[in-house]
Write an enzyme that holds these catalytic residues in place. Structure first.
Site, PDB file in Angstrom:
ATOM      1  N   LYS A  13      30.844 -20.314 -32.605  1.00 35.70           N
ATOM      2  CA  LYS A  13      30.859 -19.434 -33.783  1.00 35.70           C
ATOM      3  C   LYS A  13      29.903 -18.247 -33.627  1.00 35.70           C
ATOM      4  CE  LYS A  13      29.090 -21.242 -37.539  1.00 35.70           C
ATOM      5  NZ  LYS A  13      27.961 -20.375 -37.889  1.00 35.70           N
ATOM      6  N   ARG A  88      28.580 -23.001 -46.836  1.00 38.13           N
ATOM      7  CA  ARG A  88      28.633 -24.256 -46.090  1.00 38.13           C
ATOM      8  C   ARG A  88      29.009 -25.413 -47.007  1.00 38.13           C
ATOM      9  NH1 ARG A  88      24.901 -22.537 -41.837  1.00 38.13           N
ATOM     10  NH2 ARG A  88      24.318 -24.079 -40.359  1.00 38.13           N
ATOM     11  N   ARG A 127      23.549 -28.595 -24.084  1.00 44.49           N
ATOM     12  CA  ARG A 127      22.521 -27.688 -24.604  1.00 44.49           C
ATOM     13  C   ARG A 127      21.196 -28.386 -24.865  1.00 44.49           C
ATOM     14  NH1 ARG A 127      24.548 -24.697 -29.963  1.00 44.49           N
ATOM     15  NH2 ARG A 127      26.416 -23.701 -29.148  1.00 44.49           N
ATOM     16  N   ARG A 129      17.823 -30.702 -25.051  1.00 44.42           N
ATOM     17  CA  ARG A 129      16.817 -31.085 -24.061  1.00 44.42           C
ATOM     18  C   ARG A 129      15.939 -32.195 -24.633  1.00 44.42           C
ATOM     19  NH1 ARG A 129      16.098 -25.661 -23.997  1.00 44.42           N
ATOM     20  NH2 ARG A 129      17.842 -24.815 -22.863  1.00 44.42           N
ATOM     21  N   ARG A 140      22.753 -31.897 -37.942  1.00 41.16           N
ATOM     22  CA  ARG A 140      23.550 -30.711 -38.288  1.00 41.16           C
ATOM     23  C   ARG A 140      25.041 -31.020 -38.214  1.00 41.16           C
ATOM     24  NH1 ARG A 140      21.778 -26.052 -34.692  1.00 41.16           N
ATOM     25  NH2 ARG A 140      23.202 -24.872 -35.981  1.00 41.16           N
TER      26      ARG A 140
HETATM   27  P1  AMP Z   1      22.466 -21.909 -38.508  1.00 38.20           P
HETATM   28  O1  AMP Z   1      21.770 -21.042 -37.508  1.00 38.20           O
HETATM   29  O2  AMP Z   1      23.576 -21.215 -39.226  1.00 38.20           O
HETATM   30  O3  AMP Z   1      22.901 -23.224 -37.954  1.00 38.20           O
HETATM   31  O4  AMP Z   1      21.377 -22.250 -39.639  1.00 38.20           O
HETATM   32  C1  AMP Z   1      20.120 -22.818 -39.316  1.00 38.20           C
HETATM   33  C2  AMP Z   1      19.589 -23.625 -40.494  1.00 38.20           C
HETATM   34  O5  AMP Z   1      19.445 -22.778 -41.651  1.00 38.20           O
HETATM   35  C3  AMP Z   1      20.512 -24.756 -40.967  1.00 38.20           C
HETATM   36  O6  AMP Z   1      20.318 -25.940 -40.213  1.00 38.20           O
HETATM   37  C4  AMP Z   1      20.068 -24.920 -42.420  1.00 38.20           C
HETATM   38  O7  AMP Z   1      18.827 -25.600 -42.513  1.00 38.20           O
HETATM   39  C5  AMP Z   1      19.834 -23.478 -42.833  1.00 38.20           C
HETATM   40  N1  AMP Z   1      21.059 -22.831 -43.373  1.00 38.20           N
HETATM   41  C6  AMP Z   1      21.718 -21.755 -42.867  1.00 38.20           C
HETATM   42  N2  AMP Z   1      22.777 -21.422 -43.622  1.00 38.20           N
HETATM   43  C7  AMP Z   1      22.804 -22.317 -44.639  1.00 38.20           C
HETATM   44  C8  AMP Z   1      23.671 -22.539 -45.734  1.00 38.20           C
HETATM   45  N3  AMP Z   1      24.739 -21.750 -45.952  1.00 38.20           N
HETATM   46  N4  AMP Z   1      23.385 -23.561 -46.583  1.00 38.20           N
HETATM   47  C9  AMP Z   1      22.318 -24.357 -46.391  1.00 38.20           C
HETATM   48  N5  AMP Z   1      21.475 -24.230 -45.364  1.00 38.20           N
HETATM   49  C10 AMP Z   1      21.698 -23.215 -44.484  1.00 38.20           C
END
Ligand code: AMP
Length: 189
Positions: A13, A88, A127, A129, A140
């Site tokens: 993505k 999300r 990815r 480590r 996640r």
């Molecule tokens: P990402 O880089 O998009 O995976 O986001 C990194 C972290 O930011 C996630 O693991 C969440 O802790 C937080 N985060 C980003 N976007 C959202 C969202 N739309 N809703 C809730 N948490 C978010």
């Protein structure tokens, strides 16, 4: 063009978001980047978000909704954008609908980048480590399955969903996204 890009961690993505925003001249709104930036600058939002971001759990809807709403209420609000990592949850999607309606902006499409579970796990293992990273990735992925998958029927019902297979080389996937954007949505059910 106003797009949302949905895909699991490891779906590619981030790569496609970068290509789409650069080549189609769309403002790239990535909530992960915005939140990480807020955490590293120690802003009030960053302090609230930090425990969630560092452990890979979803930040509460109200907090992330406010971050995005703020971006659209500013004088320099984007007219053409790509949302990456937001919404999300269905609650976030409903909040976004309300903000966009208020701003008289319609979504063009929601691109769902689909990758087989086995392939996702293979990529994430390649990815990862340290153990704590593996654990964060696992959380996640769980979050994604529990919450984000609800978005698929939500946007399918609105006729906005475009499904694209996220396997193959980067350029092929990008071209498939462009093709999907030109196509009409399938029937809602
Ligand atoms: P990402 O880089 O998009 O995976 O986001 C990194 C972290 O930011 C996630 O693991 C969440 O802790 C937080 N985060 C980003 N976007 C959202 C969202 N739309 N809703 C809730 N948490 C978010």
């Amino acid at each position: 063009m106003r797009l949302i890009l949905v895909g699991a961690p490891g779906s590619g993505k981030g790569t496609q978001a970068k290509l789409l925003s650069e080549r189609l001249h769309l403002a790239h709104i990535g909530t992960g980047d915005i939140l990480r930036d807020a955490v590293s600058h120690g802003t009030p939002t960053g302090k609230l978000a930090e425990p969630y971001v560092v452990s890979g759990r979803l930040v509460p809807d109200d907090l992330v909704n406010e971050v995005v709403a703020d971006r659209f209420r500013r004088d320099d609000r984007p007219e053409r954008f790509l949302l990456d990592g937001y919404p999300r949850t269905v609650a976030q999607a409903a909040a976004l609908d309300a903000v966009l309606r208020q701003q008289f902006l319609d979504l063009t499409a929601v691109i769902y980048l689909k990758v087989d579970d086995d392939e996702i796990i293979r990529r994430l293992k390649a990815r990862g480590r340290a153990d704590d990273q593996v654990e964060t990735v696992r959380k996640r992925l769980n979050e994604y399955c529990q919450n984000t998958m609800e978005l698929i029927p939500y946007y399918r019902r609105q006729g906005l969903l475009r499904e694209v297979v996220g396997q193959g080389d980067i350029e092929t996937i990008y071209q498939n996204i462009l093709k999907a954007l030109k196509s009409q949505a399938g029937p809602p059910c």
